[in-house]
Design a protein around this motif. Structure first.
Motif, PDB file in Angstrom:
ATOM      1  N   ASP A  94      -4.212  -7.084  13.813  1.00 28.42           N
ATOM      2  CA  ASP A  94      -3.352  -6.579  12.850  1.00 28.42           C
ATOM      3  C   ASP A  94      -1.928  -7.184  12.639  1.00 28.42           C
ATOM      4  O   ASP A  94      -1.332  -7.499  11.584  1.00 28.42           O
ATOM      5  CB  ASP A  94      -2.991  -5.148  13.103  1.00 28.42           C
ATOM      6  CG  ASP A  94      -4.335  -4.300  12.855  1.00 28.42           C
ATOM      7  OD1 ASP A  94      -5.316  -4.690  12.200  1.00 28.42           O
ATOM      8  OD2 ASP A  94      -4.349  -3.177  13.112  1.00 28.42           O
ATOM      9  N   GLY A  98      -0.898  -9.327   9.622  1.00 27.45           N
ATOM     10  CA  GLY A  98       0.296  -8.884   8.823  1.00 27.45           C
ATOM     11  C   GLY A  98       1.432  -9.891   8.921  1.00 27.45           C
ATOM     12  O   GLY A  98       2.116 -10.450   7.633  1.00 27.45           O
ATOM     13  N   ILE A 253       4.170  -5.596   5.800  1.00 34.61           N
ATOM     14  CA  ILE A 253       4.001  -5.159   6.978  1.00 34.61           C
ATOM     15  C   ILE A 253       3.481  -3.677   6.763  1.00 34.61           C
ATOM     16  O   ILE A 253       2.488  -3.219   7.675  1.00 34.61           O
ATOM     17  CB  ILE A 253       5.521  -4.957   7.707  1.00 34.61           C
ATOM     18  CG1 ILE A 253       5.955  -6.290   8.133  1.00 34.61           C
ATOM     19  CG2 ILE A 253       5.304  -4.044   8.791  1.00 34.61           C
ATOM     20  CD1 ILE A 253       7.255  -6.305   8.634  1.00 34.61           C
ATOM     21  N   GLN A 254       3.731  -2.845   5.735  1.00 41.93           N
ATOM     22  CA  GLN A 254       3.292  -1.509   5.582  1.00 41.93           C
ATOM     23  C   GLN A 254       2.009  -1.145   4.524  1.00 41.93           C
ATOM     24  O   GLN A 254       1.692  -0.357   4.473  1.00 41.93           O
ATOM     25  CB  GLN A 254       4.412  -0.785   5.479  1.00 41.93           C
ATOM     26  CG  GLN A 254       5.497  -0.616   6.225  1.00 41.93           C
ATOM     27  CD  GLN A 254       6.666   0.009   5.773  1.00 41.93           C
ATOM     28  OE1 GLN A 254       6.658   0.645   4.530  1.00 41.93           O
ATOM     29  NE2 GLN A 254       7.853   0.209   6.565  1.00 41.93           N
ATOM     30  N   THR A 273      -5.041  -4.088   8.361  1.00 41.55           N
ATOM     31  CA  THR A 273      -3.614  -4.036   8.600  1.00 41.55           C
ATOM     32  C   THR A 273      -3.189  -2.772   9.625  1.00 41.55           C
ATOM     33  O   THR A 273      -4.094  -1.993   9.927  1.00 41.55           O
ATOM     34  CB  THR A 273      -2.832  -3.992   7.273  1.00 41.55           C
ATOM     35  OG1 THR A 273      -3.107  -2.565   6.812  1.00 41.55           O
ATOM     36  CG2 THR A 273      -3.250  -4.849   6.427  1.00 41.55           C
ATOM     37  N   LEU A 298       4.685   0.513  14.293  1.00 41.83           N
ATOM     38  CA  LEU A 298       4.882   0.124  13.050  1.00 41.83           C
ATOM     39  C   LEU A 298       6.349   0.346  12.592  1.00 41.83           C
ATOM     40  O   LEU A 298       6.736  -0.398  11.877  1.00 41.83           O
ATOM     41  CB  LEU A 298       3.912   0.679  12.009  1.00 41.83           C
ATOM     42  CG  LEU A 298       4.031   0.429  10.741  1.00 41.83           C
ATOM     43  CD1 LEU A 298       3.905  -0.993  10.225  1.00 41.83           C
ATOM     44  CD2 LEU A 298       3.017   1.266   9.787  1.00 41.83           C
TER      45      LEU A 298
END
Length: 329
Positions: A94, A98, A253-254, A273, A298
């Protein structure tokens, strides 16, 4: 006027009539300003604490337990969930995916949005229509976008394969979202279609704030179009570009909803992700402790990037804004 009037006016004022000491006035003014600031910010601080800080602290607490999401957390495991992250190939993948999405966004999506903004900032017939058409995908929800492109990139029968076949490029067609090698580039293509209009409008707003006299002066001095763009447009568009990069990186990223609708992280985790992995462990496998550890990771990645970016990249912009605010007081 009588003499008694002068005598009465010359008397020193009594304690009740005397004005407050000069040094008390700034103190009262500062106290009033502080009280006003508290009155305006307290409701926002209460909401921020209830809706942001409390969930973060609760996720941090839950991440220390092996908890399935039902009842109260009781099986305390300490930092085992965080050490598990470092050994989890899915989570490490992930991070890599990312990073790839961030690099693709900065290197492809944002330059494309800037080029379209520069083109649509010219005097073109129907440019308002073009702006609306290019911005329209951003207005669509991620669910609608995902379903639309699932049909477009459906293997063999989708619109993409039909268009390629009609122009003799059948070999370029494929499984798209169903292939491990093509799922991430195809997903990024969908992301670009969905989000580039937002960044294009940001750049358009920045371009329209650049005085036309500067371009005219550069043209009179003999600068060609590229030189005017390089030495006039780009420097003055710098704050807008920095904000656009920040929003693009945080969004990559999110990223969750678009990936979940289209691929749910497949095939074999190749489009997953961090947010999708969090959802899988928390609401599919009922490992809320491990999912909470992913959420904290995160959060920390986003926070560290935001603080470092503001400190190292946007420092001049924030200092200029603060200087302007202080000067206007």
């Amino acid at each position: 006027m009588s003499t008694s009037t002068y005598v009465k006016d010359a008397r020193p004022p009594t304690a009740a009539e005397a004005p407050p000491p000069a040094n008390r006035r700034p103190l009262m003014r500062r106290f009033t300003a502080w009280l006003t600031a508290v009155a305006f910010t307290l409701p926002a601080l209460i909401l921020f604490g209830a809706l942001v800080l409390t969930p973060i602290l609760y996720a941090l607490y839950v991440s220390l337990f092996n908890w399935g999401g039902f009842g109260s957390p009781e099986d305390y495991v300490g930092i085992d969930n965080y050490t598990r992250l470092l050994d989890d190939p899915v989570f490490l993948g992930d991070l890599w995916r990312g990073l790839l999405l961030v690099l693709f966004s900065i290197a492809v999506q944002l330059p494309f949005a800037l080029a379209m903004a520069v083109a649509l900032n010219q005097k073109l017939r129907g440019r308002a229509v073009y702006r609306m058409l290019f911005f329209a995908p951003y207005v669509l929800s991620e669910v609608i976008t995902g379903v639309l492109f699932m049909m477009i990139f459906s293997p063999d029968d989708g619109l993409a394969d039909r268009v390629l076949g009609s122009v003799g490029l059948d070999g370029l067609g494929g499984l798209w979202f169903a292939d491990q090698d093509t799922v991430l580039p195809t997903l990024f293509l969908v992301m670009t279609w969905k989000y580039f209009g937002f960044h294009m409008m940001l750049y358009l707003a920045g371009l329209q704030n650049i005085p036309a006299e500067l371009h005219e002066a550069a043209r009179i001095d003999g600068a060609n179009a590229w030189q005017r763009f390089r030495h006039v447009t780009l420097p003055l568009l710098g704050p807008t570009i920095r904000i656009s990069i920040f929003l693009s990186v945080i969004g990559a990223i999110q990223l969750f909803d678009l990936v979940w609708v289209v691929t749910q992280g497949g095939p074999d985790h190749h489009s997953e992700t961090m947010a999708v992995t969090l959802f899988q462990f928390g609401f599919k496998r009922y490992q809320m402790g491990y999912a909470s550890a992913i959420s904290i990771a995160l959060f920390l990645i986003s926070l560290v990037f935001a603080l470092a970016y503001q400190r190292l990249v946007m420092r001049r912009d924030t200092e200029g804004a603060l200087t302007t605010m202080r000067g206007s007081r």
